[in-house]
Motif scaffolding. Sequence first.
Motif, mmCIF file in Angstrom:
data_model
loop_
_atom_site.group_PDB
_atom_site.id
_atom_site.type_symbol
_atom_site.label_atom_id
_atom_site.label_comp_id
_atom_site.label_asym_id
_atom_site.label_seq_id
_atom_site.Cartn_x
_atom_site.Cartn_y
_atom_site.Cartn_z
ATOM 1 N N GLU A 241 -38.862 65.203 49.674
ATOM 2 C CA GLU A 241 -38.887 63.702 49.422
ATOM 3 C C GLU A 241 -37.527 63.094 48.790
ATOM 4 O O GLU A 241 -37.226 62.153 48.983
ATOM 5 N N TYR A 242 -36.820 64.298 48.417
ATOM 6 C CA TYR A 242 -35.330 63.644 47.944
ATOM 7 C C TYR A 242 -34.212 64.551 48.199
ATOM 8 O O TYR A 242 -32.969 63.979 47.990
ATOM 9 N N ARG A 243 -34.419 65.792 48.388
ATOM 10 C CA ARG A 243 -33.145 66.535 48.788
ATOM 11 C C ARG A 243 -32.537 66.172 50.300
ATOM 12 O O ARG A 243 -33.221 65.845 50.943
ATOM 13 N N ALA A 244 -31.125 66.372 50.430
ATOM 14 C CA ALA A 244 -30.478 65.968 51.525
ATOM 15 C C ALA A 244 -31.189 66.493 52.699
ATOM 16 O O ALA A 244 -31.504 68.004 52.593
ATOM 17 N N ASN A 245 -31.330 65.808 53.914
ATOM 18 C CA ASN A 245 -31.968 66.592 55.121
ATOM 19 C C ASN A 245 -33.420 66.962 55.025
ATOM 20 O O ASN A 245 -33.872 67.682 55.679
ATOM 21 N N SER A 246 -34.113 66.452 53.839
ATOM 22 C CA SER A 246 -35.613 67.053 53.536
ATOM 23 C C SER A 246 -35.690 68.397 53.818
ATOM 24 O O SER A 246 -36.548 68.956 54.065
ATOM 25 N N ALA A 247 -35.028 69.046 53.220
ATOM 26 C CA ALA A 247 -34.796 70.422 53.035
ATOM 27 C C ALA A 247 -35.235 71.097 51.909
ATOM 28 O O ALA A 247 -35.388 70.469 50.894
ATOM 29 N N GLY A 248 -35.892 72.165 51.936
ATOM 30 C CA GLY A 248 -36.421 72.798 50.878
ATOM 31 C C GLY A 248 -35.297 73.720 50.182
ATOM 32 O O GLY A 248 -34.101 73.676 50.658
ATOM 33 N N LEU A 249 -35.669 74.689 49.124
ATOM 34 C CA LEU A 249 -34.695 75.348 48.604
ATOM 35 C C LEU A 249 -34.743 76.663 49.453
ATOM 36 O O LEU A 249 -35.580 77.227 49.362
ATOM 37 N N SER A 250 -33.590 76.977 49.872
ATOM 38 C CA SER A 250 -33.431 78.479 50.521
ATOM 39 C C SER A 250 -33.421 79.691 49.827
ATOM 40 O O SER A 250 -32.946 79.601 48.804
ATOM 41 N N GLU A 251 -33.606 80.880 50.486
ATOM 42 C CA GLU A 251 -33.508 82.028 49.906
ATOM 43 C C GLU A 251 -32.334 82.279 49.210
ATOM 44 O O GLU A 251 -31.254 82.128 49.581
#
Length: 142
Positions: free
Chosen positions: A98-108
Amino acid sequence: VTNRVDVVSAVGEQVDGNSIGKVKVTVKQAPGAANIDLSQTIVQWTDDSGAYDLTFQGTGSDAADSGFNVTNVQDGDSSIPVLNDPSDRFQLQMDLSEYRANSAGLSEGSTAELQINTQSGGTSNVILNVPQTLSGTSAVNL
């Protein structure tokens, strides 16, 4: 004594490939703290994609918009979203897309820092560390 929260745990969920899409942070009153209204709390999220100010969006399990929702883990008197007893435990739920750039999750292997600021000025900091591998998991401790 300042009215701040203590972080009990942090979990990452919605594992999709090599990233997590949702973060759940369980909080309680810090020792000696008075009532803490989480609807008046701001969570400052900082990671490699930017810095975000997250505000209370409501109670329930669907984190929405650019903010966080509060769910009940333990609440003897149904005071949600107000922590008013040392035994209260509430979960701050954040949907990263909802708010991170490019609608991305936190990566490994990535890291995020949360600063939880209560209305009275109490501040709690927590560092979230995503494990180096998420393979085969549906949820991870951060």
